[in-house]
Design a protein around this motif. Structure first.
Motif, PDB file in Angstrom:
ATOM      1  N   MET A  20      11.178 -22.955 -12.294  1.00 29.79           N
ATOM      2  CA  MET A  20      11.664 -23.323 -13.520  1.00 29.79           C
ATOM      3  C   MET A  20      11.026 -22.923 -14.856  1.00 29.79           C
ATOM      4  SD  MET A  20      14.733 -24.095 -12.538  1.00 29.79           S
ATOM      5  CE  MET A  20      15.630 -24.696 -13.913  1.00 29.79           C
ATOM      6  N   ARG A  21       9.749 -23.406 -14.787  1.00 18.67           N
ATOM      7  CA  ARG A  21       8.720 -23.025 -15.902  1.00 18.67           C
ATOM      8  C   ARG A  21       7.518 -22.531 -15.424  1.00 18.67           C
ATOM      9  NH1 ARG A  21      11.527 -27.965 -16.945  1.00 18.67           N
ATOM     10  NH2 ARG A  21      12.612 -27.979 -18.856  1.00 18.67           N
ATOM     11  N   PRO A  22       7.332 -21.231 -15.610  1.00 16.39           N
ATOM     12  CA  PRO A  22       6.268 -20.571 -15.099  1.00 16.39           C
ATOM     13  C   PRO A  22       5.042 -21.353 -15.700  1.00 16.39           C
ATOM     14  CG  PRO A  22       7.904 -18.979 -15.659  1.00 16.39           C
ATOM     15  CD  PRO A  22       8.285 -20.108 -15.917  1.00 16.39           C
ATOM     16  N   THR A  23       3.819 -21.215 -14.950  1.00 12.17           N
ATOM     17  CA  THR A  23       2.745 -21.758 -15.504  1.00 12.17           C
ATOM     18  C   THR A  23       1.906 -20.489 -16.123  1.00 12.17           C
ATOM     19  OG1 THR A  23       1.552 -21.987 -13.552  1.00 12.17           O
ATOM     20  CG2 THR A  23       2.762 -23.741 -14.235  1.00 12.17           C
ATOM     21  N   ALA A  24       0.637 -20.839 -16.690  1.00 13.95           N
ATOM     22  CA  ALA A  24      -0.255 -19.593 -17.161  1.00 13.95           C
ATOM     23  C   ALA A  24      -0.594 -18.669 -15.835  1.00 13.95           C
ATOM     24  CB  ALA A  24      -1.386 -20.182 -17.748  1.00 13.95           C
ATOM     25  N   GLN A 156      16.603 -19.001 -17.624  1.00 13.42           N
ATOM     26  CA  GLN A 156      15.629 -20.166 -16.969  1.00 13.42           C
ATOM     27  C   GLN A 156      16.567 -20.568 -15.751  1.00 13.42           C
ATOM     28  OE1 GLN A 156      12.699 -20.302 -17.745  1.00 13.42           O
ATOM     29  NE2 GLN A 156      12.969 -18.738 -19.257  1.00 13.42           N
ATOM     30  N   GLY A 157      17.865 -20.188 -15.508  1.00  8.31           N
ATOM     31  CA  GLY A 157      18.792 -20.770 -14.280  1.00  8.31           C
ATOM     32  C   GLY A 157      18.466 -20.033 -12.914  1.00  8.31           C
ATOM     33  N   ARG A 158      18.723 -20.669 -11.801  1.00  5.35           N
ATOM     34  CA  ARG A 158      18.340 -20.206 -10.661  1.00  5.35           C
ATOM     35  C   ARG A 158      19.727 -20.486  -9.616  1.00  5.35           C
ATOM     36  NH1 ARG A 158      13.305 -22.658  -7.539  1.00  5.35           N
ATOM     37  NH2 ARG A 158      14.375 -24.481  -8.271  1.00  5.35           N
ATOM     38  N   ARG A 159      20.603 -21.088 -10.321  1.00 10.58           N
ATOM     39  CA  ARG A 159      21.814 -21.568  -9.646  1.00 10.58           C
ATOM     40  C   ARG A 159      22.767 -20.375  -9.214  1.00 10.58           C
ATOM     41  NH1 ARG A 159      25.020 -26.754 -11.403  1.00 10.58           N
ATOM     42  NH2 ARG A 159      23.323 -27.525 -10.930  1.00 10.58           N
ATOM     43  N   PRO A 160      22.845 -19.545 -10.217  1.00 13.33           N
ATOM     44  CA  PRO A 160      23.864 -18.410  -9.992  1.00 13.33           C
ATOM     45  C   PRO A 160      23.265 -17.520  -8.661  1.00 13.33           C
ATOM     46  CG  PRO A 160      23.855 -18.779 -12.115  1.00 13.33           C
ATOM     47  CD  PRO A 160      22.598 -19.419 -11.517  1.00 13.33           C
TER      48      PRO A 160
END
Length: 350
Positions: A20-24, A156-160
């Motif tokens: 959901m939120r890529p880190t460094a 930022q959405g994975r649902r679809p």
């Protein structure tokens, strides 16, 4: 399965598995999608085998580049190359897992077609196949494309993407149910015809998931029918239209409901004694060994006189479609009755 569909499936899987939120140091959503697209197309790089000759291509295609044993090595190579292309903005370690997933979904997609995939290459040339999906399936591709398009509208959405993968799995499962029904049609025919030792196989066909080819195999003979599991009444003869639309209509007309199926006998070596003798002689030549190993349902295509010589060609019944010339036709020719046989690629190579 076609390479574009494979590539799109890798991109879809990349969106479905993205954090959901890529880190460094982790791949951004766009880069991850690109890696998935490229990695899922990668196994089909074995198309370069066509530069040698068609028979080498069909016998080695879906070999080492489609091996689950070599998958980690291919993923490592691809991750390293992509890291270089991206000017090392991302390490190969950051790319590796997505590269592996992309290659894996390609291999999985190919297993569900009739061609067969050498999952254990180079240690085994056995081709694993679960023939549920035709090699080009517009519904299969559409599910992936719609899911990917919907996912890209929500960065930022994975649902679809997740929903599309679930729908895709459901579609393949539905095809599996249809495959079972097609096999039952063949089993009923074999029983009614007294072919109690026969083997029954079903293969998906183009245009519709309800179109199937059923092969009842008994010895060197086959009974083949093209059926439509959806319809319960016979199709009308197609109009003599030209172009793509006319071709589609002619192909579709070849599939009839099971109750009206036209069973056609095909022989591995033909019908007459003279055909069988000559076809068997050609079939057993050492130079024809690669095709013998590849063809699951070989049948005589034709015996064609050529001056003082003759050509004997064979096809694989898995790759025939109503109203279209057969694909992957190979044979042997000789210029005189006592002359040496030479290998010929006669027709068709998708």
């Amino acid at each position: 399965m076609d390479t574009l569909t494979h590539a799109l499936s890798g991109a879809l899987l990349a969106r479905a598995t993205a954090p959901m939120r890529p880190t460094a140091g982790e791949l951004t959503s766009g880069v991850r999608t690109t890696v998935g697209f490229v990695a899922a197309a990668f196994p089909d790089c074995d198309f370069v085998l066509r530069l040698f000759d068609p028979l080498t291509y069909i016998t080695l295609h879906r070999g080492v580049t489609h091996s689950i044993i070599l998958l980690p090595a291919w993923a490592l190579l691809l991750a390293w190359l992509l890291s270089l292309i991206l000017r090392q903005r991302y390490s190969w370690r950051a790319i590796y897992s997505m590269a592996a997933l992309g290659i894996a979904i390609h291999i999985a997609g190919d297993v569900f077609t009739a061609y067969g995939t050498m999952l254990l290459a180079p240690f085994s040339s056995h081709r694993f196949a679960i023939p549920f999906t035709f090699i080009i399936d517009p519904y299969f591709t559409a599910i992936i494309a719609i899911g990917l398009a919907a996912a890209m509208l929500r960065p930022q959405g994975r649902r679809p993407a997740l929903i599309a993968l679930l729908v895709l799995g459901g579609y393949v499962g539905f095809q599996g149910i249809l495959h079972s029904h097609a096999v039952k049609v063949g089993e009923a025919y074999a029983e009614n015809s007294g072919l109690f030792e026969a083997e029954v196989h079903a293969f998906p066909q183009p245009l519709s998931p309800f179109n199937w080819k059923v092969i009842v195999s008994h010895g060197d003979d086959y009974q083949v029918a093209s059926i439509d599991l959806w319809r319960n009444h016979s199709r009308k003869p197609p109009d003599p239209a030209s172009g793509i639309l006319g071709m589609w209509e002619r192909i579709a007309a070849g599939y009839q409901p099971a109750s009206a199926a036209k069973w056609i006998r095909r022989g591995r070596f033909g019908d007459t004694d003279s055909q069988r003798y000559l076809a068997h002689e050609a079939w057993t030549q050492d130079i024809f060994a690669p095709f013998r190993q590849f063809a699951a349902f070989p049948a005589l295509n034709q015996i064609e006189p050529t001056g003082n010589g003759v050509c004997v060609s064979f096809l694989d019944l898995r790759f025939t479609v109503p109203s279209l010339p057969p694909s992957l036709v190979f044979g042997l020719c000789r210029d005189s009755p006592a002359g040496p046989w030479r290998l010929e690629h006669k027709q068709g190579l998708f």
